[in-house]
Design an enzyme around this catalytic site. Sequence first.
Site, PDB file in Angstrom:
ATOM      1  N   SER A 134       0.858  -1.179   0.000  1.00 50.24           N
ATOM      2  CA  SER A 134       0.000   0.000   0.000  1.00 50.24           C
ATOM      3  C   SER A 134       0.899   1.234   0.000  1.00 50.24           C
ATOM      4  CB  SER A 134      -0.942  -0.042   1.217  1.00 50.24           C
ATOM      5  OG  SER A 134      -1.811   1.062   1.219  1.00 50.24           O
ATOM      6  N   TYR A 148      -4.748   8.262  -6.419  1.00 45.26           N
ATOM      7  CA  TYR A 148      -3.783   7.332  -5.831  1.00 45.26           C
ATOM      8  C   TYR A 148      -4.082   7.146  -4.348  1.00 45.26           C
ATOM      9  CZ  TYR A 148       0.620   5.174  -4.457  1.00 45.26           C
ATOM     10  OH  TYR A 148       1.557   4.319  -3.945  1.00 45.26           O
ATOM     11  N   LYS A 152      -5.239   3.551  -2.408  1.00 40.87           N
ATOM     12  CA  LYS A 152      -4.522   2.951  -1.285  1.00 40.87           C
ATOM     13  C   LYS A 152      -5.387   2.915  -0.024  1.00 40.87           C
ATOM     14  CE  LYS A 152      -0.808   1.981  -3.572  1.00 40.87           C
ATOM     15  NZ  LYS A 152      -0.497   0.580  -3.905  1.00 40.87           N
TER      16      LYS A 152
END
Length: 272
Positions: A134, A148, A152
């Site tokens: 992650s 992004y 995650k």
Amino acid sequence: MSKIILITGASRGFGKLWAKALLERGDKVAATARNVENLNDLIAEYGDSILPIQLDVNNREDCFAAVNKTKEHFGRIDVLINNAGFGLFGAIEETTEQQARAQMETNFFGLLWVTQAVVPIMREQKSGHIIQVSSFLGLVTLPVLGLYNASKYAVNGLSETLATEVKSFGINVSLIEPNGFSTDWSGASAFQTEANEVYAPIRKAFAEGATPDTWGKPESTADAVLQLIDAENPPLHFLLGKIAYPGVKQVYSERLAEFETWKEVSAAAHGH
């Protein structure tokens, strides 16, 4: 005893570094890549200890085939390192539908497909370690990395839940959460939105906030990852780099203080 380890996204960056470190110490590695030619140097050096597998994690059927191929070839899978992913840089307003979907398809859904494929094998073995790569941006956020960050956060939510579901089967789950490192993540592997000038000051501040010391050295992570793999009781959350911890600590302290400020209003909303 050597371990059997499946690593996705092993053609460059963290994936290739960790694959090499594992092979060097005598583990067997199934290494997936979109272009397996990028694994030729490892194949030449380590021979039968590495099983190269061409894989685009966006294809669910191929993910299951890659996992099954690993099991058939080596007989078991002790560790999965879900490393495939890329960075998308740009303000949320700038992000196209295609870019947003592509970011989630690879970073979240690709990881999900490989995870779903490996769980039954590890469940049958009554042992295994699923390591999800992650980011500390799955715990905190930075501007111009909205999609992004979101991918995650999704990986973290999925993996925290998974840990509670598979613990009784002898399967451990860990989230590796690096801060920025000098890999291809922000270079050749990254994608950019089409810039809107209204966000220029935010981009400038973001760029100026990163000093040379901000970026960790990728090769320095190998020992930490080997320790994680060898741990008898591995952590669920595993930060990598010296920037991650103080950054997460500050944000979580501020978040708790905000909850505290509003706790009476929050409690009253319960109704009884």
